[in-house]
Motif scaffolding. Structure first.
Motif, PDB file in Angstrom:
ATOM      1  N   ARG A  43      19.191  52.154  75.633  1.00 34.76           N
ATOM      2  CA  ARG A  43      18.860  52.270  74.130  1.00 34.76           C
ATOM      3  C   ARG A  43      20.136  53.327  73.905  1.00 34.76           C
ATOM      4  NH1 ARG A  43      14.172  51.939  72.037  1.00 34.76           N
ATOM      5  NH2 ARG A  43      12.002  50.587  72.691  1.00 34.76           N
ATOM      6  N   LYS A  44      20.665  53.298  72.429  1.00 34.67           N
ATOM      7  CA  LYS A  44      21.483  54.261  71.643  1.00 34.67           C
ATOM      8  C   LYS A  44      20.790  54.928  71.332  1.00 34.67           C
ATOM      9  CE  LYS A  44      24.009  51.474  69.188  1.00 34.67           C
ATOM     10  NZ  LYS A  44      25.827  50.786  68.578  1.00 34.67           N
ATOM     11  N   THR A  45      21.014  56.163  70.912  1.00 35.83           N
ATOM     12  CA  THR A  45      20.405  57.005  69.992  1.00 35.83           C
ATOM     13  C   THR A  45      21.643  57.426  68.329  1.00 35.83           C
ATOM     14  OG1 THR A  45      19.933  58.306  71.796  1.00 35.83           O
ATOM     15  CG2 THR A  45      19.629  59.618  69.000  1.00 35.83           C
ATOM     16  N   LEU A  46      20.693  57.045  67.302  1.00 35.78           N
ATOM     17  CA  LEU A  46      22.183  56.639  66.098  1.00 35.78           C
ATOM     18  C   LEU A  46      21.964  58.129  66.118  1.00 35.78           C
ATOM     19  CD1 LEU A  46      20.667  53.645  64.370  1.00 35.78           C
ATOM     20  CD2 LEU A  46      22.065  54.076  65.911  1.00 35.78           C
ATOM     21  N   LYS A  51      16.617  55.826  68.368  1.00 34.20           N
ATOM     22  CA  LYS A  51      16.618  55.032  69.277  1.00 34.20           C
ATOM     23  C   LYS A  51      16.453  53.289  69.189  1.00 34.20           C
ATOM     24  CE  LYS A  51      15.218  58.975  72.476  1.00 34.20           C
ATOM     25  NZ  LYS A  51      14.884  59.157  73.368  1.00 34.20           N
ATOM     26  N   VAL A  52      17.513  52.845  69.355  1.00 33.83           N
ATOM     27  CA  VAL A  52      18.050  51.694  68.969  1.00 33.83           C
ATOM     28  C   VAL A  52      17.977  50.859  69.900  1.00 33.83           C
ATOM     29  CG1 VAL A  52      18.371  51.762  66.456  1.00 33.83           C
ATOM     30  CG2 VAL A  52      20.010  51.908  67.294  1.00 33.83           C
ATOM     31  N   PHE A  53      17.907  49.511  70.366  1.00 27.28           N
ATOM     32  CA  PHE A  53      19.055  48.627  71.616  1.00 27.28           C
ATOM     33  C   PHE A  53      20.494  48.915  71.928  1.00 27.28           C
ATOM     34  CE2 PHE A  53      14.388  47.163  71.733  1.00 27.28           C
ATOM     35  CZ  PHE A  53      14.361  47.570  73.331  1.00 27.28           C
ATOM     36  N   SER A  54      20.437  49.223  72.761  1.00 26.99           N
ATOM     37  CA  SER A  54      22.241  48.796  72.693  1.00 26.99           C
ATOM     38  C   SER A  54      23.183  47.430  72.202  1.00 26.99           C
ATOM     39  CB  SER A  54      22.860  49.863  73.472  1.00 26.99           C
ATOM     40  OG  SER A  54      22.873  50.820  74.174  1.00 26.99           O
TER      41      SER A  54
END
Length: 87
Positions: A43-46, A51-54
């Motif tokens: 996941r990455k943090t916008l 938090k969304v999947f990469s």
């Protein structure tokens, strides 16, 4: 036009990552397990803190398949190695 080239480079690198995952999974490598897990769970943090999947849904499905294939091949390879050592 520049954006299109950048997105194609990203797609090619992800595609190569998936191919590497399948290849290492078939040979029973631990790397296949790691790549499969990474594709599924990373996941990455916008900027907004969300938090969304990469990776896309399709890529995460490949990750699940790689993880299952790598697990099966790893267990099979481990079993065959144990059997060979006992003979």
């Amino acid at each position: 036009m520049i954006r299109n080239n950048a997105s194609q480079k990203i797609d090619n690198s992800i595609r190569n990552y998936i191919y590497t995952g399948y290849l290492t999974a078939i040979f029973g490598g631990v790397l296949g397990l790691v790549i499969g897990w990474d594709l599924m769970k990373k996941r990455k943090t916008l900027v907004t803190g969300e938090k969304v999947f990469s990776y896309s849904l399709m890529d995460r499905q490949h990750g699940a398949r790689i993880l299952i294939l790598a697990s099966i091949c790893f267990i099979l390879l481990l079993t065959l190695t144990i059997i060979a050592l006992e003979l």
